[in-house]
Design a protein around this motif. Structure first.
Motif, PDB file in Angstrom:
ATOM      1  N   LEU A   1     -39.877  21.724  32.118  1.00 44.32           N
ATOM      2  CA  LEU A   1     -39.373  21.367  33.437  1.00 44.32           C
ATOM      3  C   LEU A   1     -39.133  22.609  34.280  1.00 44.32           C
ATOM      4  CD1 LEU A   1     -38.422  19.180  35.380  1.00 44.32           C
ATOM      5  CD2 LEU A   1     -36.134  19.363  34.348  1.00 44.32           C
ATOM      6  N   GLY A   2     -38.534  23.623  33.675  1.00 40.44           N
ATOM      7  CA  GLY A   2     -38.293  24.866  34.393  1.00 40.44           C
ATOM      8  C   GLY A   2     -39.589  25.517  34.848  1.00 40.44           C
ATOM      9  N   ARG A   3     -40.610  25.511  33.965  1.00 40.61           N
ATOM     10  CA  ARG A   3     -41.895  26.092  34.339  1.00 40.61           C
ATOM     11  C   ARG A   3     -42.508  25.338  35.521  1.00 40.61           C
ATOM     12  NH1 ARG A   3     -42.409  26.311  28.733  1.00 40.61           N
ATOM     13  NH2 ARG A   3     -43.866  24.544  28.655  1.00 40.61           N
ATOM     14  N   ALA A   4     -42.390  24.006  35.493  1.00 39.47           N
ATOM     15  CA  ALA A   4     -42.937  23.212  36.595  1.00 39.47           C
ATOM     16  C   ALA A   4     -42.240  23.528  37.908  1.00 39.47           C
ATOM     17  CB  ALA A   4     -42.812  21.725  36.272  1.00 39.47           C
ATOM     18  N   LYS A   5     -40.927  23.689  37.873  1.00 37.43           N
ATOM     19  CA  LYS A   5     -40.179  23.989  39.097  1.00 37.43           C
ATOM     20  C   LYS A   5     -40.529  25.368  39.647  1.00 37.43           C
ATOM     21  CE  LYS A   5     -36.244  20.878  38.295  1.00 37.43           C
ATOM     22  NZ  LYS A   5     -36.431  20.103  39.547  1.00 37.43           N
ATOM     23  N   VAL A   6     -40.659  26.352  38.750  1.00 39.17           N
ATOM     24  CA  VAL A   6     -41.014  27.704  39.190  1.00 39.17           C
ATOM     25  C   VAL A   6     -42.426  27.735  39.743  1.00 39.17           C
ATOM     26  CG1 VAL A   6     -41.505  30.048  38.373  1.00 39.17           C
ATOM     27  CG2 VAL A   6     -39.365  28.922  37.740  1.00 39.17           C
ATOM     28  N   ARG A   7     -43.339  27.051  39.066  1.00 32.99           N
ATOM     29  CA  ARG A   7     -44.716  27.006  39.574  1.00 32.99           C
ATOM     30  C   ARG A   7     -44.778  26.316  40.938  1.00 32.99           C
ATOM     31  NH1 ARG A   7     -46.516  25.768  33.730  1.00 32.99           N
ATOM     32  NH2 ARG A   7     -47.596  27.689  33.082  1.00 32.99           N
ATOM     33  N   ALA A   8     -43.990  25.276  41.115  1.00 34.93           N
ATOM     34  CA  ALA A   8     -43.970  24.580  42.406  1.00 34.93           C
ATOM     35  C   ALA A   8     -43.489  25.512  43.518  1.00 34.93           C
ATOM     36  CB  ALA A   8     -43.087  23.341  42.327  1.00 34.93           C
ATOM     37  N   LEU A   9     -42.440  26.275  43.251  1.00 31.45           N
ATOM     38  CA  LEU A   9     -41.951  27.232  44.239  1.00 31.45           C
ATOM     39  C   LEU A   9     -43.018  28.269  44.559  1.00 31.45           C
ATOM     40  CD1 LEU A   9     -38.345  27.791  42.832  1.00 31.45           C
ATOM     41  CD2 LEU A   9     -38.892  26.825  45.082  1.00 31.45           C
ATOM     42  N   ALA A  10     -43.631  28.815  43.513  1.00 33.97           N
ATOM     43  CA  ALA A  10     -44.660  29.838  43.707  1.00 33.97           C
ATOM     44  C   ALA A  10     -45.841  29.287  44.496  1.00 33.97           C
ATOM     45  CB  ALA A  10     -45.113  30.374  42.354  1.00 33.97           C
ATOM     46  N   GLN A  11     -46.256  28.075  44.159  1.00 35.48           N
ATOM     47  CA  GLN A  11     -47.414  27.497  44.824  1.00 35.48           C
ATOM     48  C   GLN A  11     -47.108  27.079  46.255  1.00 35.48           C
ATOM     49  OE1 GLN A  11     -49.178  24.474  42.271  1.00 35.48           O
ATOM     50  NE2 GLN A  11     -49.112  25.873  40.523  1.00 35.48           N
ATOM     51  N   SER A  12     -45.849  26.819  46.558  1.00 32.42           N
ATOM     52  CA  SER A  12     -45.474  26.525  47.944  1.00 32.42           C
ATOM     53  C   SER A  12     -45.824  27.700  48.851  1.00 32.42           C
ATOM     54  CB  SER A  12     -43.978  26.228  48.051  1.00 32.42           C
ATOM     55  OG  SER A  12     -43.680  24.972  47.501  1.00 32.42           O
ATOM     56  N   ILE A  13     -45.753  28.895  48.300  1.00 38.31           N
ATOM     57  CA  ILE A  13     -46.127  30.088  49.060  1.00 38.31           C
ATOM     58  C   ILE A  13     -47.613  30.390  48.898  1.00 38.31           C
ATOM     59  CG2 ILE A  13     -45.831  32.589  49.195  1.00 38.31           C
ATOM     60  CD1 ILE A  13     -42.844  32.062  48.499  1.00 38.31           C
ATOM     61  N   ALA A  14     -48.062  30.467  47.647  1.00 40.65           N
ATOM     62  CA  ALA A  14     -49.432  30.898  47.386  1.00 40.65           C
ATOM     63  C   ALA A  14     -50.481  29.886  47.832  1.00 40.65           C
ATOM     64  CB  ALA A  14     -49.601  31.189  45.893  1.00 40.65           C
ATOM     65  N   CYS A  15     -50.140  28.600  47.831  1.00 38.10           N
ATOM     66  CA  CYS A  15     -51.119  27.555  48.160  1.00 38.10           C
ATOM     67  C   CYS A  15     -50.880  26.895  49.514  1.00 38.10           C
ATOM     68  CB  CYS A  15     -51.127  26.472  47.083  1.00 38.10           C
ATOM     69  SG  CYS A  15     -51.498  27.078  45.433  1.00 38.10           S
ATOM     70  N   GLU A  16     -49.692  27.055  50.089  1.00 36.86           N
ATOM     71  CA  GLU A  16     -49.385  26.392  51.350  1.00 36.86           C
ATOM     72  C   GLU A  16     -49.266  27.380  52.525  1.00 36.86           C
ATOM     73  OE1 GLU A  16     -49.469  23.209  51.618  1.00 36.86           O
ATOM     74  OE2 GLU A  16     -49.527  22.719  49.488  1.00 36.86           O
ATOM     75  N   ILE A  17     -48.448  28.413  52.367  1.00 33.50           N
ATOM     76  CA  ILE A  17     -48.252  29.361  53.472  1.00 33.50           C
ATOM     77  C   ILE A  17     -49.402  30.362  53.559  1.00 33.50           C
ATOM     78  CG2 ILE A  17     -46.737  31.101  54.495  1.00 33.50           C
ATOM     79  CD1 ILE A  17     -44.408  29.844  52.972  1.00 33.50           C
ATOM     80  N   HIS A  18     -49.695  30.985  52.437  1.00 37.71           N
ATOM     81  CA  HIS A  18     -50.623  32.116  52.434  1.00 37.71           C
ATOM     82  C   HIS A  18     -52.053  31.781  52.885  1.00 37.71           C
ATOM     83  CE1 HIS A  18     -53.324  35.019  50.149  1.00 37.71           C
ATOM     84  NE2 HIS A  18     -52.732  35.756  51.060  1.00 37.71           N
ATOM     85  N   PRO A  19     -52.672  30.690  52.411  1.00 34.89           N
ATOM     86  CA  PRO A  19     -54.087  30.470  52.739  1.00 34.89           C
ATOM     87  C   PRO A  19     -54.399  30.362  54.228  1.00 34.89           C
ATOM     88  CG  PRO A  19     -53.438  29.099  50.890  1.00 34.89           C
ATOM     89  CD  PRO A  19     -52.182  29.677  51.451  1.00 34.89           C
ATOM     90  N   ILE A  20     -53.486  29.790  55.013  1.00 36.00           N
ATOM     91  CA  ILE A  20     -53.793  29.634  56.440  1.00 36.00           C
ATOM     92  C   ILE A  20     -53.312  30.816  57.276  1.00 36.00           C
ATOM     93  CG2 ILE A  20     -53.900  27.126  56.417  1.00 36.00           C
ATOM     94  CD1 ILE A  20     -51.058  27.031  57.440  1.00 36.00           C
ATOM     95  N   ASN A  21     -52.716  31.797  56.627  1.00 39.65           N
ATOM     96  CA  ASN A  21     -52.213  32.964  57.351  1.00 39.65           C
ATOM     97  C   ASN A  21     -52.755  34.280  56.811  1.00 39.65           C
ATOM     98  OD1 ASN A  21     -50.656  31.798  59.333  1.00 39.65           O
ATOM     99  ND2 ASN A  21     -48.785  31.771  58.143  1.00 39.65           N
ATOM    100  N   ASN A  22     -53.751  34.235  55.927  1.00 37.99           N
ATOM    101  CA  ASN A  22     -54.229  35.501  55.372  1.00 37.99           C
ATOM    102  C   ASN A  22     -55.176  36.190  56.355  1.00 37.99           C
ATOM    103  OD1 ASN A  22     -56.736  34.299  55.045  1.00 37.99           O
ATOM    104  ND2 ASN A  22     -56.570  34.111  52.825  1.00 37.99           N
ATOM    105  N   LEU A  23     -55.583  37.393  56.012  1.00 37.42           N
ATOM    106  CA  LEU A  23     -56.295  38.253  56.962  1.00 37.42           C
ATOM    107  C   LEU A  23     -57.593  37.635  57.457  1.00 37.42           C
ATOM    108  CD1 LEU A  23     -56.448  40.981  58.405  1.00 37.42           C
ATOM    109  CD2 LEU A  23     -57.566  41.911  56.369  1.00 37.42           C
TER     110      LEU A  23
END
Length: 212
Positions: free
Chosen positions: A87-109
């Motif tokens: 459960l902890g791994r899933a929560k941490v991955r969700a947080l990480a992916q919120s940035i790596a998969c949601e914010i970053h792709p549409i704002n990268n160089l």
């Protein structure tokens, strides 16, 4: 290990943090993506997706920051960047992916360059695009942190994969003057991370290819 990366790349920054947290030595190989070095034949021969970071390790070439970090975590389990429980791994991955998969792709160089070069968006409109999507994503990140138990970092009392993703995103947010008010738990985690030597050593200003 050899890390091909760009000092300002948030994906590269994530991997540098993980390497520093684990105390792993590596050769720093700069790839200036703003000048297009990643598209040159020499780098394309190494990297199938012509992106950074690329980690050369044990005769293999690994791409994609999240995959690289999880590889490092499995090969060098201490200190762990993911919790021991599922459960902890899933929560941490969700947080990480919120940035790596949601914010970053549409704002990268490459996206920002396309807006300017192909769609003829002016500089202020480009920056407004960045600030809008970054702020919206960070607000979602803050909402995900809110129900979690109080902690020093994003999840628990040691840095995790989520912190490896958060810190570079906040660096970029500050570069673009994103409004960071009201993100109390997010910024508390960021500040706690930046008090650690590993995050200081990994930051862009500490890189040999750093530019103003």
């Amino acid at each position: 290990m050899k890390l091909h990366n760009y000092f300002r790349s948030s994906a590269s920054f994530r991997v540098r943090i993980a390497l520093e947290l684990k105390g792993l030595r590596y050769e720093y190989i700069p790839v200036h993506i703003a000048r297009g070095d990643h598209k040159k034949e020499t780098y394309a021969a190494l990297s199938a997706d012509t992106l950074v970071p690329l980690l050369e390790v044990d005769g293999e070439k690994l791409s994609q920051s999240m995959a690289i970090i999880e590889y490092l975590d499995e090969k060098h389990p201490a200190p762990a960047l993911l919790p021991a429980d599922a459960l902890g791994r899933a929560k941490v991955r969700a947080l990480a992916q919120s940035i790596a998969c949601e914010i970053h792709p549409i704002n990268n160089l490459r996206v920002l360059k396309y807006l300017v070069r192909e769609l003829k968006v002016d500089e202020e409109a480009k920056n407004a695009w960045y600030r809008h999507w970054c702020r919206e994503g960070l607000e979602a990140f803050e909402r995900q942190l809110a129900p979690l138990p109080a902690s020093t970092y994003c999840y628990g009392e040691t840095p995790t994969l989520a912190d490896c993703c958060l810190v570079p995103q906040i660096f970029n947010a500050k570069r673009f003057n994103v409004n960071l008010e009201g993100l109390s738990r997010t910024m508390t985690a960021f500040d706690a991370c930046m008090a650690l030597p590993a995050f200081q050593k990994a930051q862009p200003s500490a890189c040999p290819d750093n530019e103003p």
